[in-house]
Design a protein around this motif. Structure first.
Motif, PDB file in Angstrom:
ATOM      1  N   SER A 158      -6.903 -13.285  -3.237  1.00  0.00           N
ATOM      2  CA  SER A 158      -7.069 -11.834  -3.387  1.00  0.00           C
ATOM      3  C   SER A 158      -5.854 -11.048  -2.905  1.00  0.00           C
ATOM      4  O   SER A 158      -5.465 -10.046  -3.532  1.00  0.00           O
ATOM      5  N   LEU A 159      -5.235 -11.468  -1.804  1.00  0.00           N
ATOM      6  CA  LEU A 159      -4.085 -10.741  -1.271  1.00  0.00           C
ATOM      7  C   LEU A 159      -2.854 -10.903  -2.153  1.00  0.00           C
ATOM      8  O   LEU A 159      -2.049  -9.971  -2.294  1.00  0.00           O
ATOM      9  N   ASP A 175      -1.659  11.103 -10.742  1.00  0.00           N
ATOM     10  CA  ASP A 175      -2.235   9.862 -11.275  1.00  0.00           C
ATOM     11  C   ASP A 175      -3.608   9.611 -10.666  1.00  0.00           C
ATOM     12  O   ASP A 175      -3.920  10.074  -9.553  1.00  0.00           O
ATOM     13  N   LEU A 176      -4.433   8.861 -11.382  1.00  0.00           N
ATOM     14  CA  LEU A 176      -5.759   8.497 -10.882  1.00  0.00           C
ATOM     15  C   LEU A 176      -5.664   7.378  -9.848  1.00  0.00           C
ATOM     16  O   LEU A 176      -4.682   6.622  -9.834  1.00  0.00           O
ATOM     17  N   PRO A 177      -6.671   7.236  -8.986  1.00  0.00           N
ATOM     18  CA  PRO A 177      -6.672   6.142  -8.011  1.00  0.00           C
ATOM     19  C   PRO A 177      -6.624   4.783  -8.718  1.00  0.00           C
ATOM     20  O   PRO A 177      -7.075   4.649  -9.858  1.00  0.00           O
ATOM     21  N   PRO A 178      -6.082   3.752  -8.055  1.00  0.00           N
ATOM     22  CA  PRO A 178      -6.045   2.419  -8.657  1.00  0.00           C
ATOM     23  C   PRO A 178      -7.447   1.864  -8.879  1.00  0.00           C
ATOM     24  O   PRO A 178      -8.388   2.240  -8.174  1.00  0.00           O
ATOM     25  N   VAL A 179      -7.572   0.972  -9.850  1.00  0.00           N
ATOM     26  CA  VAL A 179      -8.876   0.430 -10.235  1.00  0.00           C
ATOM     27  C   VAL A 179      -8.887  -1.090 -10.124  1.00  0.00           C
ATOM     28  O   VAL A 179      -7.959  -1.763 -10.562  1.00  0.00           O
ATOM     29  N   LEU A 180      -9.970  -1.609  -9.550  1.00  0.00           N
ATOM     30  CA  LEU A 180     -10.223  -3.052  -9.508  1.00  0.00           C
ATOM     31  C   LEU A 180     -11.233  -3.391 -10.593  1.00  0.00           C
ATOM     32  O   LEU A 180     -12.359  -2.892 -10.591  1.00  0.00           O
ATOM     33  N   ASP A 181     -10.833  -4.232 -11.528  1.00  0.00           N
ATOM     34  CA  ASP A 181     -11.692  -4.658 -12.643  1.00  0.00           C
ATOM     35  C   ASP A 181     -12.267  -6.034 -12.318  1.00  0.00           C
ATOM     36  O   ASP A 181     -11.555  -7.039 -12.327  1.00  0.00           O
ATOM     37  N   LYS A 199     -13.129  -7.249  -1.017  1.00  0.00           N
ATOM     38  CA  LYS A 199     -12.901  -6.295   0.070  1.00  0.00           C
ATOM     39  C   LYS A 199     -11.459  -6.365   0.578  1.00  0.00           C
ATOM     40  O   LYS A 199     -10.857  -5.335   0.909  1.00  0.00           O
ATOM     41  N   ARG A 200     -10.896  -7.560   0.613  1.00  0.00           N
ATOM     42  CA  ARG A 200      -9.497  -7.711   1.043  1.00  0.00           C
ATOM     43  C   ARG A 200      -8.558  -7.009   0.061  1.00  0.00           C
ATOM     44  O   ARG A 200      -7.607  -6.331   0.465  1.00  0.00           O
ATOM     45  N   TRP A 201      -8.827  -7.184  -1.232  1.00  0.00           N
ATOM     46  CA  TRP A 201      -7.991  -6.526  -2.246  1.00  0.00           C
ATOM     47  C   TRP A 201      -8.102  -5.014  -2.100  1.00  0.00           C
ATOM     48  O   TRP A 201      -7.095  -4.296  -2.098  1.00  0.00           O
ATOM     49  N   LEU A 202      -9.315  -4.520  -2.006  1.00  0.00           N
ATOM     50  CA  LEU A 202      -9.552  -3.086  -1.912  1.00  0.00           C
ATOM     51  C   LEU A 202      -8.887  -2.480  -0.675  1.00  0.00           C
ATOM     52  O   LEU A 202      -8.266  -1.400  -0.747  1.00  0.00           O
ATOM     53  N   LYS A 203      -8.989  -3.152   0.452  1.00  0.00           N
ATOM     54  CA  LYS A 203      -8.395  -2.634   1.686  1.00  0.00           C
ATOM     55  C   LYS A 203      -6.874  -2.657   1.626  1.00  0.00           C
ATOM     56  O   LYS A 203      -6.202  -1.737   2.119  1.00  0.00           O
ATOM     57  N   ALA A 204      -6.304  -3.721   1.031  1.00  0.00           N
ATOM     58  CA  ALA A 204      -4.843  -3.811   0.910  1.00  0.00           C
ATOM     59  C   ALA A 204      -4.314  -2.701   0.011  1.00  0.00           C
ATOM     60  O   ALA A 204      -3.291  -2.066   0.311  1.00  0.00           O
ATOM     61  N   ILE A 205      -5.013  -2.431  -1.086  1.00  0.00           N
ATOM     62  CA  ILE A 205      -4.590  -1.386  -2.017  1.00  0.00           C
ATOM     63  C   ILE A 205      -4.745  -0.004  -1.381  1.00  0.00           C
ATOM     64  O   ILE A 205      -3.857   0.857  -1.505  1.00  0.00           O
ATOM     65  N   GLU A 206      -5.846   0.225  -0.682  1.00  0.00           N
ATOM     66  CA  GLU A 206      -6.061   1.513  -0.018  1.00  0.00           C
ATOM     67  C   GLU A 206      -5.017   1.744   1.067  1.00  0.00           C
ATOM     68  O   GLU A 206      -4.514   2.859   1.245  1.00  0.00           O
ATOM     69  N   GLY A 207      -4.670   0.683   1.777  1.00  0.00           N
ATOM     70  CA  GLY A 207      -3.665   0.802   2.824  1.00  0.00           C
ATOM     71  C   GLY A 207      -2.293   1.174   2.273  1.00  0.00           C
ATOM     72  O   GLY A 207      -1.539   1.910   2.911  1.00  0.00           O
ATOM     73  N   HIS A 208      -1.988   0.684   1.084  1.00  0.00           N
ATOM     74  CA  HIS A 208      -0.676   0.960   0.495  1.00  0.00           C
ATOM     75  C   HIS A 208      -0.619   2.340  -0.158  1.00  0.00           C
ATOM     76  O   HIS A 208       0.333   3.101   0.069  1.00  0.00           O
ATOM     77  N   TYR A 209      -1.609   2.667  -0.980  1.00  0.00           N
ATOM     78  CA  TYR A 209      -1.573   3.913  -1.755  1.00  0.00           C
ATOM     79  C   TYR A 209      -2.235   5.088  -1.038  1.00  0.00           C
ATOM     80  O   TYR A 209      -2.161   6.223  -1.514  1.00  0.00           O
ATOM     81  N   VAL A 211      -5.332   5.868  -0.763  1.00  0.00           N
ATOM     82  CA  VAL A 211      -6.440   6.420  -1.525  1.00  0.00           C
ATOM     83  C   VAL A 211      -7.433   5.298  -1.806  1.00  0.00           C
ATOM     84  O   VAL A 211      -7.050   4.140  -1.996  1.00  0.00           O
ATOM     85  N   LYS A 212      -8.701   5.612  -1.797  1.00  0.00           N
ATOM     86  CA  LYS A 212      -9.743   4.618  -2.018  1.00  0.00           C
ATOM     87  C   LYS A 212      -9.777   4.224  -3.499  1.00  0.00           C
ATOM     88  O   LYS A 212      -9.881   5.096  -4.372  1.00  0.00           O
ATOM     89  N   PRO A 213      -9.694   2.923  -3.800  1.00  0.00           N
ATOM     90  CA  PRO A 213      -9.721   2.484  -5.200  1.00  0.00           C
ATOM     91  C   PRO A 213     -11.098   2.692  -5.844  1.00  0.00           C
ATOM     92  O   PRO A 213     -12.105   2.889  -5.172  1.00  0.00           O
ATOM     93  N   ILE A 214     -11.097   2.641  -7.171  1.00  0.00           N
ATOM     94  CA  ILE A 214     -12.311   2.685  -7.985  1.00  0.00           C
ATOM     95  C   ILE A 214     -12.628   1.263  -8.433  1.00  0.00           C
ATOM     96  O   ILE A 214     -11.714   0.465  -8.666  1.00  0.00           O
ATOM     97  N   ILE A 215     -13.897   0.925  -8.575  1.00  0.00           N
ATOM     98  CA  ILE A 215     -14.288  -0.407  -9.038  1.00  0.00           C
ATOM     99  C   ILE A 215     -14.859  -0.303 -10.448  1.00  0.00           C
ATOM    100  O   ILE A 215     -15.770   0.487 -10.704  1.00  0.00           O
ATOM    101  N   TYR A 216     -14.310  -1.123 -11.358  1.00  0.00           N
ATOM    102  CA  TYR A 216     -14.832  -1.221 -12.727  1.00  0.00           C
ATOM    103  C   TYR A 216     -15.641  -2.506 -12.871  1.00  0.00           C
ATOM    104  O   TYR A 216     -15.191  -3.584 -12.447  1.00  0.00           O
TER     105      TYR A 216
END
Length: 287
Positions: A158-159, A175-181, A199-209, A211-216
């Motif tokens: 995931s990381l 731009d819109l928040p990043p999305v996890l598909d 959760k690891r992917w989501l937290k890593a992305i939120e930490g970088h950008y 902003v809280k990602p969206i889940i598809y």
């Protein structure tokens, strides 16, 4: 002396079965035909606006458009769009749509403006979408609100997947928040470990950008595996079922079809509805 073996036996006379009367059989057939007719007219009435559009009753003529013209593939799609007037409408694309002429991507059915687009950036830990950079710049030039998504592979680290997305996507203001598909279940790990990886992917992305990602995901996947444990995230839900005609109250986006046609794009494309208008959509973009 020989006895008669039939002595003492009682003969039982059976009453002949009554054949169904001509009247009852006719009544049954009439009831079935009536049911089918009522069902047909009920369907036609429910989708009267979509049917009227496609058979030309609204314009008093049938329009035969070219293959690249803006058309929705079936009556349901038109009905859904009619039910959500005022809400922001958008697309999602990837390399599977080939080369897109972004200067032509404007509306669906010459009536519904396209306000946003989600573009696939990466897949797994080592796959950048071949058309991402081209689509990313094209959408910006076309003044569409854009977002990037990552196709998550459950059996890959995931990381490492998060690192690839961060390396590939540079988000800007507006731009819109990043999305996890996430669409598939893992084959080589437990469901518990899948959720840990997500959760690891989501937290890593939120930490970088920041902003809280969206889940598809699909509606069933959402209900069965994600709804409770990931309730603090916003969801983009896919559901193409014929009976579904309204966006869910707790959905941020709804992908309601994968069979729409838009000028500038060859073949079918996904169409999405945002649970709000364009101004509300801009409110959730990056500052």
């Amino acid at each position: 002396m020989r006895r008669n073996s039939s002595r003492g036996k009682t003969t039982i006379k059976r009453k002949p079965r009554k054949k169904p009367s001509f009247f009852s059989a006719k009544l049954l057939r009439f009831s079935l035909i009536t049911f089918v007719v009522v069902l047909f007219f009920g369907f036609a009435y429910h989708y009267r606006e979509g049917l009227a559009y496609y058979f030309g009753f609204k314009s008093n003529k049938i329009q035969f458009e070219k293959a690249e013209a803006k058309r929705i593939s079936d009556v349901r799609n038109y009905q859904v769009l009619e039910n959500h007037q005022g809400k922001a409408i958008g697309l999602d694309v990837s390399e599977f749509q080939g080369t897109i002429d972004w200067t032509l991507v404007e509306t669906i059915e010459n009536a519904y403006s396209l306000n946003f687009v989600f573009i696939r950036a990466t897949a797994g830990s080592d796959r950048e979408d071949k058309k991402f950079k081209e689509n990313w710049l094209g959408a910006k030039k076309n003044k569409m609100i854009r977002g990037a998504y990552h196709y998550y592979r459950p059996n890959e680290n995931s990381l490492e997947q998060a690192k690839l997305f961060i390396k590939t996507v540079q988000l800007q203001k507006g731009d819109l928040p990043p999305v996890l598909d996430i669409e598939k279940l893992p084959k080589e790990q437990s469901l518990k470990n899948l959720k840990i990886g997500l959760k690891r992917w989501l937290k890593a992305i939120e930490g970088h950008y920041k902003v809280k990602p969206i889940i598809y995901t699909g509606e069933k996947y959402y209900d069965d595996f994600l709804k409770e444990e990931f309730s603090d995230y916003l969801f983009w839900i896919a559901n193409y079922n014929f009976y579904r005609e309204k966006i869910g109250g707790d959905w941020l986006f709804w992908q309601f079809t994968e069979k729409a046609s838009v000028s500038g794009i060859k073949g079918n494309v996904d169409v999405n509805i945002f649970n709000g208008d364009v101004e509300q959509l801009r409110f959730i973009t990056l500052e």
